[in-house]
Design an enzyme around this catalytic site. Structure first.
Site, PDB file in Angstrom:
ATOM      1  N   ARG A 142      30.499 -39.291 -33.278  1.00 31.76           N
ATOM      2  CA  ARG A 142      29.633 -40.471 -33.265  1.00 31.76           C
ATOM      3  C   ARG A 142      28.788 -40.511 -34.539  1.00 31.76           C
ATOM      4  O   ARG A 142      28.068 -39.566 -34.846  1.00 31.76           O
ATOM      5  CB  ARG A 142      28.730 -40.444 -32.028  1.00 31.76           C
ATOM      6  N   ASP A 151      31.151 -28.316 -22.964  1.00 34.25           N
ATOM      7  CA  ASP A 151      30.360 -27.087 -22.973  1.00 34.25           C
ATOM      8  C   ASP A 151      30.724 -26.189 -21.791  1.00 34.25           C
ATOM      9  O   ASP A 151      30.830 -24.974 -21.917  1.00 34.25           O
ATOM     10  CB  ASP A 151      28.870 -27.414 -22.950  1.00 34.25           C
TER      11      ASP A 151
END
Length: 209
Positions: A104, A203
């Protein structure tokens, strides 16, 4: 018009409940993502066309069913989508695998492609795009567009958890793409996380923060 399918199979729902728990560690998390993805693949391929083929068993000749039509492809969105690939290949070992990587832009907040490599014959395949989390829908929508730009027309999006905002974005940008999810959650919070969700899938898959 494409469909939105929430897979309500009891095994999927049970495993999703364990996956969401904060105490579920990376090893168990990866195993659950694999198991849920395999169950989702089973459901997602329910309507594949079949054809009759004559074979010979040890006893006699007979006619059996064989998958017909277009071949399949799998395209995970890096990096979290990688956690879903092996399960898909276990059921569809002849599928080819592409990859799409996005980040992003910190100023525009728009997704930017940094990697996109698809099978050379991707336009002739039915493509499953894999991403565990469909939050805002920006990354998934951009990835689908990158794949379309390579000439692919038949695309389905498989996600473990989706927020209504992400579903709406993909449906608006790509009304021809089926969306298949294991759970449709309540909303996004102010930080763009799915609520109740399960945190950051990447994660938790890879043990990073």
């Amino acid at each position: 018009m494409a469909i939105l399918k929430v897979m309500d199979h009891p095994l999927i729902q049970h495993k999703m409940g364990v996956l969401r728990r904060v105490e579920t560690g990376s090893k168990e998390f990866r195993e659950l993502v694999n198991e849920i993805s395999m169950l989702m693949c089973y459901e997602a391929t329910r309507n594949l066309p079949l054809m009759d083929v004559e074979i010979e068993t040890p006893v006699a000749k007979t006619t059996v069913k064989q998958i017909a039509g277009r071949t399949l492809g799998i395209v995970p969105i890096l990096r979290a989508g990688l956690g879903m690939v092996d399960a898909m290949l276990n059921l569809i070992p002849t599928a080819k695998v592409g990859h799409v990587g996005l980040y992003r832009d910190p100023e525009t907040l728009n997704p930017v492609e940094y990697y996109c490599k698809l099978p050379y014959d991707a336009p002739e395949r039915d493509i499953f795009v894999l991403d565990p989390m469909l939050a805002t829908g920006g990354s998934a929508s951009a990835a689908i567009q990158f794949i379309k730009d390579k000439g692919v027309e038949s695309i389905s999006l498989l996600c473990l958890i989706a927020a209504p905002e992400g579903v709406a974005r993909v449906q608006k940008d790509h009304p021809d793409v089926d969306i298949l999810v294991a759970a449709l959650d309540e909303k996004l919070n102010d930080h763009g996380y799915i609520v109740p969700g399960l945190g950051d899938a990447g994660d938790r898959l890879f043990g990073t923060k």
